[in-house]
Enzyme design. Sequence first.
Site, PDB file in Angstrom:
ATOM      1  N   GLU A  16     -33.193  -3.942 -17.245  1.00  0.00           N
ATOM      2  CA  GLU A  16     -32.374  -5.039 -17.637  1.00  0.00           C
ATOM      3  C   GLU A  16     -31.228  -4.465 -18.341  1.00  0.00           C
ATOM      4  OE1 GLU A  16     -35.506  -5.304 -17.980  1.00  0.00           O
ATOM      5  OE2 GLU A  16     -36.601  -7.139 -17.512  1.00  0.00           O
ATOM      6  N   LEU A  17     -31.459  -3.761 -19.063  1.00  0.00           N
ATOM      7  CA  LEU A  17     -30.539  -3.270 -20.089  1.00  0.00           C
ATOM      8  C   LEU A  17     -29.314  -2.434 -19.478  1.00  0.00           C
ATOM      9  CD1 LEU A  17     -29.177  -3.404 -22.909  1.00  0.00           C
ATOM     10  CD2 LEU A  17     -30.570  -1.090 -23.588  1.00  0.00           C
ATOM     11  N   LYS A 115     -29.638  17.305 -25.570  1.00  0.00           N
ATOM     12  CA  LYS A 115     -31.099  17.184 -25.546  1.00  0.00           C
ATOM     13  C   LYS A 115     -31.562  16.816 -26.801  1.00  0.00           C
ATOM     14  CE  LYS A 115     -32.165  18.443 -21.095  1.00  0.00           C
ATOM     15  NZ  LYS A 115     -33.133  17.852 -20.041  1.00  0.00           N
ATOM     16  N   GLU A 493     -27.757  19.883   1.735  1.00  0.00           N
ATOM     17  CA  GLU A 493     -28.923  19.022   0.979  1.00  0.00           C
ATOM     18  C   GLU A 493     -28.560  17.418   1.170  1.00  0.00           C
ATOM     19  OE1 GLU A 493     -29.311  20.291  -3.024  1.00  0.00           O
ATOM     20  OE2 GLU A 493     -29.050  22.361  -2.861  1.00  0.00           O
ATOM     21  N   CYS A 525     -31.108   6.388 -16.169  1.00  0.00           N
ATOM     22  CA  CYS A 525     -32.795   6.325 -16.232  1.00  0.00           C
ATOM     23  C   CYS A 525     -33.203   7.566 -15.203  1.00  0.00           C
ATOM     24  CB  CYS A 525     -33.184   5.038 -16.280  1.00  0.00           C
ATOM     25  SG  CYS A 525     -32.944   3.776 -17.089  1.00  0.00           S
ATOM     26  N   GLU A 614     -34.335  24.930 -21.140  1.00  0.00           N
ATOM     27  CA  GLU A 614     -34.957  23.386 -21.861  1.00  0.00           C
ATOM     28  C   GLU A 614     -36.560  23.251 -21.977  1.00  0.00           C
ATOM     29  OE1 GLU A 614     -32.891  20.787 -18.898  1.00  0.00           O
ATOM     30  OE2 GLU A 614     -35.038  19.635 -18.649  1.00  0.00           O
ATOM     31  N   GLU A 674     -23.183  28.551 -14.952  1.00  0.00           N
ATOM     32  CA  GLU A 674     -22.016  27.845 -15.334  1.00  0.00           C
ATOM     33  C   GLU A 674     -21.204  28.737 -16.314  1.00  0.00           C
ATOM     34  OE1 GLU A 674     -22.619  23.605 -16.747  1.00  0.00           O
ATOM     35  OE2 GLU A 674     -21.219  24.202 -18.211  1.00  0.00           O
ATOM     36  N   HIS A 703     -17.856  19.184 -12.988  1.00  0.00           N
ATOM     37  CA  HIS A 703     -18.233  17.875 -13.562  1.00  0.00           C
ATOM     38  C   HIS A 703     -17.213  16.853 -13.463  1.00  0.00           C
ATOM     39  CE1 HIS A 703     -21.040  20.952 -14.899  1.00  0.00           C
ATOM     40  NE2 HIS A 703     -21.850  19.910 -15.050  1.00  0.00           N
TER      41      HIS A 703
HETATM   42  N1  GLN Z   1     -28.904  23.156  -5.340  1.00  0.00           N
HETATM   43  C1  GLN Z   1     -28.713  22.046  -6.391  1.00  0.00           C
HETATM   44  C2  GLN Z   1     -27.444  21.655  -5.928  1.00  0.00           C
HETATM   45  O1  GLN Z   1     -26.668  22.058  -5.498  1.00  0.00           O
HETATM   46  C3  GLN Z   1     -28.672  22.676  -7.770  1.00  0.00           C
HETATM   47  C4  GLN Z   1     -28.627  21.470  -8.919  1.00  0.00           C
HETATM   48  C5  GLN Z   1     -28.666  21.897 -10.176  1.00  0.00           C
HETATM   49  O2  GLN Z   1     -28.798  23.119 -10.576  1.00  0.00           O
HETATM   50  N2  GLN Z   1     -28.875  21.029 -11.040  1.00  0.00           N
HETATM   51  O3  GLN Z   1     -27.446  20.278  -6.284  1.00  0.00           O
END
Ligand code: GLN
Length: 768
Positions: A16-17, A115, A493, A525, A614, A674, A703
Amino acid sequence: MQTHNLGYPRIGSQRELKKACESYWAGKISQNELLEAARKIREQNWQTQQTAGIGWVPVNDFSFYDQVLDMSLLLGAIPERYQPLQEKSNLDLYFAMARGYQQEGLDLKAMEMTKWFDTNYHYIVPEFTKNQTFRLFGSKIFDEFAEAQQLGIQAKPVLIGAVSYLLLGKEKEEGFHKLDLIDKLLPVYIQILQKLQAQGATWVQIDEPYLAMDLTDRERQVFSEVYTEIRKQVPDLKIVLANYFDCYGDNLTTALQLPVDALHLDLVRCPSQLDDVLAHAHLSTQILSLGVVDGRNIWKNDFEQSLQIIQKAVAKIGKQRVWLAPSCSLLHSPNDLDFEQKLNPEIKQWLAFAKQKLSEVVTLAQLANGENSPALEKALQENRQAHQNRRSSPLIHNPKVKERLSAVQESDFSRKSPFAVRQRLQKERFKLPLFPTTTIGSFPQTTDVRQLRARLKKGELTQAQYEAEIEKAIIEAIRWQEEVGIDVLVHGEFERNDMVEYFGELLDGFAFTENGWVQSYGSRCVKPPIIFGDVARSQDLSVRWSSFAQKHTQKLMKGMLTGPVTILQWSFVRNDQPRRDTAFQIALAIRDEVVALEQAGIKVIQIDEPAIREGLPLRRKDWADYLEWAVKAFRLSASGVADQTQIHTHMCYSEFNDIIEHIAAMDADVITIETSRSEMELLEAFVDFKYPNEIGPGVYDIHSPRVPSVAEIKHLLHKAAEVLPIENIWVNPDCGLKTRRWEETKVALQNMVQAARELREEVGVEKV
Ligand code: GLN
Ligand code: ZN
């Protein structure tokens, strides 16, 4: 025996939130409507906990976005740039800090997010300046405490401790250390505690999760000073100090000497610390809060085992000094198992979500108190049966998987030849130009694509119709990549909902919930799969799509898989065997898929491992063990193929300094990472280490919708070419493109290919 809870999921049993916040941000509901939705969730949560029989119920664990950001507002730690918003309501200011603000000619960047320890929850990082000041600013904790009191709840306000709050933050300028700010911060904390006491609070919970981390002597000393001062200024308010996710370890002596009334122990993550604590328990009069019910995972508590632990503590320090609780805040658990209608009932009986965990805590306290009733007897009996069933269920235990794992040999972890040999063979085979171009795997997941899956689920499309549509999308993506001139293509994908869920749904040993949502950040979520049993691949995972794609192009088509560590890390993992064994089982399943792709004519295969970093344990001393099996799991998944087959991996972050040798030990032929946002600075680790294999440093940030120019990309590539051998450099974006739109993706990739071409001309050789 007293019970308490450290925190409860605040997104609401039906998210709900999330829905209310997103409607508010979209301007669809008023602030009052949002506040009302939040109030309802709090009331429900408190009542659920009280009805379950929990003694001290947490208050201020609710949050509209994040509990660390709540602290920043409470303490008036509001970065300068939000000054123009001071006329706004506190809530709008708060959301601007969390999400940025682009309105009324203002363009204010959001605060950074990172995180929360080793969880998949993200918090908003406090920002500190040299002249940082703090003052009592927000009033949420006081308001919510009053609200709970009015409802007759036995409420215990919760806040993040002063030391952890500072350590969670980041210095935004040079010339000071964040811990130096403690003298300015502490008076505000004392004010808060005094005010809570004046409001009628008896107990407060102060979370100091940094006590589970490696600390310096100075940091430990600050802990002692801070709590001594608090005790002096607020002598009568009772404090339970909470630490979780790992052992107190070498901070234990410090913790035991803090003048607090109760100390919480995470006995799920660190069962061994109970003996250490009990050995010193005569030194203090502290109550021990035993965190015996796992707040981080979804398994039913083993009552017999927990009772042994509890009884050990009671025998040593007496019932009066023992409290029971979940191991950590239940924020990290899904809400309520009762909403799961489709789960296999045999699996369901092994599980407990947040609401069920409350009952576990209460039942354990009753059993430990020696209470006697038919209901308790029944609860104990059911619990015993569920665990017996789980130990031997054929759903979980697949002898073939166990046999295969025990037959794994050292040679299964290595490719046939060393990288130098493989590289030569691959270069001869592929004849790629210098600076070969590729992408990370996903192409835009448009509404059309997402609706295909929804329509299939609803039965509006047949499987055949669905597949035909996906095939169409793949062919379009191929034609388009060919036109742009990308060297190594991907299929896009389009058939995947999520990079872990997709594979989990096809592998044996995974279960999925309908409503098992856990907050990841803000209104976002996730619904992690549950790995309940031995993992095996009993059907094709991706060959169908990759080989279809390869048949429609002369160019190289890259196969696309998610790696074992990432699948493990983003799932709820079984607790009846070491994580390492589960990782190896997944690795063997992925290995079979890699080999099947090779047999189907796929020559380049990418195994994504964005979650390797992570997974690092909180304490340095535990890193080596983790990295050893994590790297081995990847190698096991990748090493079944011939030298001529090229294995890529991808990681969408960039801090590699402290783990670079392990990244190298993964021995992928190509790694894509990255780097664009840091202007290639992050390559440093690879350069210093003389990373031997091929590498694709991301040349543009996916991004944001911003399209990078040819010149910008060339600039980054020049930087990379200055420090890396040019025959090892690949050209690719930072990460997958699923969150982008086609418009910007097309232009950006055209520019990327153009930049690579111009670089090839500059170097003057077309082929190596
Ligand atoms: N192969 C995934 C994509 O291109 C890799 C995503 C990721 O590294 N989080 O979406
Ligand atoms: Zn990525």
